[in-house]
Design a protein around this motif. Structure first.
Motif, PDB file in Angstrom:
ATOM      1  N   GLY A   1      18.365   5.782  31.672  1.00 59.66           N
ATOM      2  CA  GLY A   1      19.016   5.235  32.627  1.00 59.66           C
ATOM      3  C   GLY A   1      20.661   6.314  32.572  1.00 59.66           C
ATOM      4  N   ASN A   2      21.423   4.978  33.267  1.00 59.51           N
ATOM      5  CA  ASN A   2      22.765   5.262  32.380  1.00 59.51           C
ATOM      6  C   ASN A   2      22.941   5.052  31.260  1.00 59.51           C
ATOM      7  OD1 ASN A   2      22.882   5.391  35.168  1.00 59.51           O
ATOM      8  ND2 ASN A   2      23.751   3.472  35.932  1.00 59.51           N
ATOM      9  N   ASN A   3      22.939   5.014  30.358  1.00 60.20           N
ATOM     10  CA  ASN A   3      23.049   4.895  28.648  1.00 60.20           C
ATOM     11  C   ASN A   3      23.136   6.143  28.335  1.00 60.20           C
ATOM     12  OD1 ASN A   3      23.144   2.714  28.832  1.00 60.20           O
ATOM     13  ND2 ASN A   3      21.302   1.742  28.064  1.00 60.20           N
ATOM     14  N   LEU A   4      23.620   7.098  27.325  1.00 58.91           N
ATOM     15  CA  LEU A   4      23.630   8.434  26.858  1.00 58.91           C
ATOM     16  C   LEU A   4      23.827   7.403  25.107  1.00 58.91           C
ATOM     17  CD1 LEU A   4      27.317   9.750  28.174  1.00 58.91           C
ATOM     18  CD2 LEU A   4      25.108  10.375  29.321  1.00 58.91           C
ATOM     19  N   MET A   5      21.862   8.484  24.805  1.00 58.20           N
ATOM     20  CA  MET A   5      21.636   8.434  23.301  1.00 58.20           C
ATOM     21  C   MET A   5      21.929  10.185  22.490  1.00 58.20           C
ATOM     22  SD  MET A   5      21.073   5.690  23.963  1.00 58.20           S
ATOM     23  CE  MET A   5      19.273   4.238  23.854  1.00 58.20           C
ATOM     24  N   ILE A   6      21.704  10.111  21.233  1.00 60.04           N
ATOM     25  CA  ILE A   6      21.788  10.895  20.556  1.00 60.04           C
ATOM     26  C   ILE A   6      20.287  10.555  19.580  1.00 60.04           C
ATOM     27  CG2 ILE A   6      22.023  11.688  18.362  1.00 60.04           C
ATOM     28  CD1 ILE A   6      23.876  12.977  21.316  1.00 60.04           C
ATOM     29  N   GLN A   7      19.287  11.035  19.613  1.00 60.61           N
ATOM     30  CA  GLN A   7      18.309  10.591  19.096  1.00 60.61           C
ATOM     31  C   GLN A   7      18.264  11.737  17.662  1.00 60.61           C
ATOM     32  OE1 GLN A   7      14.910  11.071  21.904  1.00 60.61           O
ATOM     33  NE2 GLN A   7      15.642   9.823  22.578  1.00 60.61           N
TER      34      GLN A   7
ATOM     35  N   GLU B   1      36.771  11.920  34.382  1.00 57.73           N
ATOM     36  CA  GLU B   1      35.800  12.541  36.194  1.00 57.73           C
ATOM     37  C   GLU B   1      35.095  14.554  36.222  1.00 57.73           C
ATOM     38  OE1 GLU B   1      38.665  11.960  39.632  1.00 57.73           O
ATOM     39  OE2 GLU B   1      39.146   9.942  38.333  1.00 57.73           O
ATOM     40  N   ASP B   2      35.996  15.006  34.879  1.00 60.24           N
ATOM     41  CA  ASP B   2      35.990  16.759  34.931  1.00 60.24           C
ATOM     42  C   ASP B   2      34.117  17.003  34.835  1.00 60.24           C
ATOM     43  OD1 ASP B   2      36.796  16.465  32.506  1.00 60.24           O
ATOM     44  OD2 ASP B   2      37.645  18.108  32.780  1.00 60.24           O
ATOM     45  N   ASP B   3      33.693  16.091  34.659  1.00 56.17           N
ATOM     46  CA  ASP B   3      32.734  16.131  33.227  1.00 56.17           C
ATOM     47  C   ASP B   3      31.053  15.375  33.352  1.00 56.17           C
ATOM     48  OD1 ASP B   3      30.138  16.959  32.039  1.00 56.17           O
ATOM     49  OD2 ASP B   3      31.304  16.344  29.590  1.00 56.17           O
ATOM     50  N   PRO B   4      31.412  14.803  35.091  1.00 56.62           N
ATOM     51  CA  PRO B   4      30.158  13.947  35.336  1.00 56.62           C
ATOM     52  C   PRO B   4      28.802  13.141  34.941  1.00 56.62           C
ATOM     53  CG  PRO B   4      30.453  15.816  37.414  1.00 56.62           C
ATOM     54  CD  PRO B   4      31.394  15.681  36.379  1.00 56.62           C
TER      55      PRO B   4
ATOM     56  N   PRO C   1      30.619   3.636  25.490  1.00 60.58           N
ATOM     57  CA  PRO C   1      31.592   3.763  26.925  1.00 60.58           C
ATOM     58  C   PRO C   1      32.373   4.232  26.729  1.00 60.58           C
ATOM     59  CG  PRO C   1      30.034   1.664  27.400  1.00 60.58           C
ATOM     60  CD  PRO C   1      30.364   1.711  25.844  1.00 60.58           C
ATOM     61  N   CYS C   2      33.308   3.634  25.264  1.00 58.21           N
ATOM     62  CA  CYS C   2      35.316   4.192  25.066  1.00 58.21           C
ATOM     63  C   CYS C   2      34.387   5.221  24.464  1.00 58.21           C
ATOM     64  CB  CYS C   2      35.471   2.710  24.000  1.00 58.21           C
ATOM     65  SG  CYS C   2      34.727   2.734  22.431  1.00 58.21           S
ATOM     66  N   PHE C   3      33.167   5.305  23.207  1.00 53.19           N
ATOM     67  CA  PHE C   3      33.395   6.466  22.567  1.00 53.19           C
ATOM     68  C   PHE C   3      33.956   7.579  22.876  1.00 53.19           C
ATOM     69  CE2 PHE C   3      30.811  10.352  20.867  1.00 53.19           C
ATOM     70  CZ  PHE C   3      31.208  10.547  20.179  1.00 53.19           C
ATOM     71  N   ALA C   4      34.741   8.846  22.303  1.00 55.34           N
ATOM     72  CA  ALA C   4      35.225  10.132  22.916  1.00 55.34           C
ATOM     73  C   ALA C   4      35.702  10.208  23.909  1.00 55.34           C
ATOM     74  CB  ALA C   4      34.111  11.233  22.654  1.00 55.34           C
ATOM     75  N   GLY C   5      36.598   8.562  23.929  1.00 55.22           N
ATOM     76  CA  GLY C   5      37.072   8.829  25.163  1.00 55.22           C
ATOM     77  C   GLY C   5      36.977   8.738  26.375  1.00 55.22           C
ATOM     78  N   GLY C   6      35.896   7.717  26.279  1.00 59.09           N
ATOM     79  CA  GLY C   6      35.122   7.617  27.447  1.00 59.09           C
ATOM     80  C   GLY C   6      34.515   8.289  28.608  1.00 59.09           C
TER      81      GLY C   6
ATOM     82  N   ARG D   1      30.742  14.994  26.072  1.00 59.60           N
ATOM     83  CA  ARG D   1      30.554  13.753  25.091  1.00 59.60           C
ATOM     84  C   ARG D   1      28.997  14.013  24.384  1.00 59.60           C
ATOM     85  NH1 ARG D   1      31.795   7.670  26.263  1.00 59.60           N
ATOM     86  NH2 ARG D   1      30.213   7.745  27.708  1.00 59.60           N
ATOM     87  N   LEU D   2      28.535  13.908  25.165  1.00 60.66           N
ATOM     88  CA  LEU D   2      26.375  14.105  24.589  1.00 60.66           C
ATOM     89  C   LEU D   2      26.942  15.544  23.600  1.00 60.66           C
ATOM     90  CD1 LEU D   2      24.092  13.406  27.156  1.00 60.66           C
ATOM     91  CD2 LEU D   2      23.720  12.563  25.024  1.00 60.66           C
ATOM     92  N   ARG D   3      27.264  16.322  23.652  1.00 61.09           N
ATOM     93  CA  ARG D   3      27.552  17.311  22.972  1.00 61.09           C
ATOM     94  C   ARG D   3      28.365  17.237  21.403  1.00 61.09           C
ATOM     95  NH1 ARG D   3      28.384  20.271  26.730  1.00 61.09           N
ATOM     96  NH2 ARG D   3      30.762  20.365  26.891  1.00 61.09           N
ATOM     97  N   PHE D   4      29.449  16.557  21.637  1.00 65.36           N
ATOM     98  CA  PHE D   4      29.467  15.811  20.691  1.00 65.36           C
ATOM     99  C   PHE D   4      29.833  15.349  19.509  1.00 65.36           C
ATOM    100  CE2 PHE D   4      33.481  13.485  18.950  1.00 65.36           C
ATOM    101  CZ  PHE D   4      34.545  13.971  18.361  1.00 65.36           C
ATOM    102  N   ALA D   5      28.716  14.153  20.425  1.00 63.59           N
ATOM    103  CA  ALA D   5      27.953  13.314  19.464  1.00 63.59           C
ATOM    104  C   ALA D   5      26.727  13.785  19.180  1.00 63.59           C
ATOM    105  CB  ALA D   5      27.723  11.966  20.399  1.00 63.59           C
ATOM    106  N   ALA D   6      26.451  14.533  20.133  1.00 56.60           N
ATOM    107  CA  ALA D   6      24.840  15.765  18.711  1.00 56.60           C
ATOM    108  C   ALA D   6      25.821  16.461  17.956  1.00 56.60           C
ATOM    109  CB  ALA D   6      24.081  15.805  19.803  1.00 56.60           C
ATOM    110  N   ASN D   7      26.750  16.928  17.373  1.00 55.39           N
ATOM    111  CA  ASN D   7      26.849  18.312  16.536  1.00 55.39           C
ATOM    112  C   ASN D   7      27.810  17.043  15.841  1.00 55.39           C
ATOM    113  OD1 ASN D   7      29.013  19.629  15.215  1.00 55.39           O
ATOM    114  ND2 ASN D   7      29.845  20.150  16.754  1.00 55.39           N
ATOM    115  N   LEU D   8      27.887  15.826  15.782  1.00 53.91           N
ATOM    116  CA  LEU D   8      28.847  14.531  14.368  1.00 53.91           C
ATOM    117  C   LEU D   8      27.806  14.497  14.159  1.00 53.91           C
ATOM    118  CD1 LEU D   8      30.892  12.923  13.179  1.00 53.91           C
ATOM    119  CD2 LEU D   8      30.215  11.334  15.363  1.00 53.91           C
ATOM    120  N   ILE D   9      26.245  14.400  14.922  1.00 51.29           N
ATOM    121  CA  ILE D   9      24.877  13.675  14.007  1.00 51.29           C
ATOM    122  C   ILE D   9      24.364  14.890  12.763  1.00 51.29           C
ATOM    123  CG2 ILE D   9      22.212  12.753  14.217  1.00 51.29           C
ATOM    124  CD1 ILE D   9      24.934  11.054  14.406  1.00 51.29           C
TER     125      ILE D   9
END
Length: 151
Positions: free
Chosen positions: A70-76, A33-36, A25-30, A41-49
């Protein structure tokens, strides 16, 4: 080795390895509100991987895919070589879990500490053009305001 499209590599789980990173939940600043949908954050994490895989000089091809469970964001991340699977498992701190259909499967938490460790390998993202894109968006917003006669 080259990055492939997810559909090209992940369609053969019996011959590939899967590494799944769950965004803390804390990754990349959490959440913002402007990105519901947490797309940034998903793009940022995918780019990092992707950058991490590229800088590790993997022996085989790899593919990266953001997803939601569900409510979890994942990078595969799928890799074809067992050596690459071991190296990525080591740098992410991933723990082995039930492989299911895959040759091997690992899971890790993408939190701030893991981010820092991966950033040491991947380097900073390429920010060239970010200012240009921001100015273009601002210009477009101003044109829209004038076009519709708003103050």
């Amino acid at each position: 080795m080259p990055r492939l499209a997810w559909t090209d590599l992940a369609q053969t789980p019996g011959t590939t390895f899967l590494i799944v990173g769950e965004l803390a939940p804390c990754f990349a600043g959490g959440r913002r509100e402007d990105d519901p949908f947490d797309s940034a954050r998903l793009r940022f994490a995918a780019n990092l991987i992707v950058r991490t895989c590229s800088h590790l000089d993997l022996k085989g091809p790899f593919a990266v895919q953001p997803s939601r469970e569900g409510n979890n964001l994942m990078i595969q991340c799928v890799v074809a070589e067992s050596e690459d699977f071991a190296r990525l498992g080591e740098v992410t701190g991933g723990r082995e879990i039930e492989a299911s259909l895959w040759c091997g499967r690992r899971h890790f938490l993408l939190d701030n500490a893991t981010h820092d460790a991966l950033l040491a390998i991947a380097g900073q993202p390429d920010g060239r053009g970010a200012g240009r894109r921001a100015r273009a968006a601002s210009r477009e917003a101003e044109e829209q305001r004038l076009r519709w006669g708003h103050d």
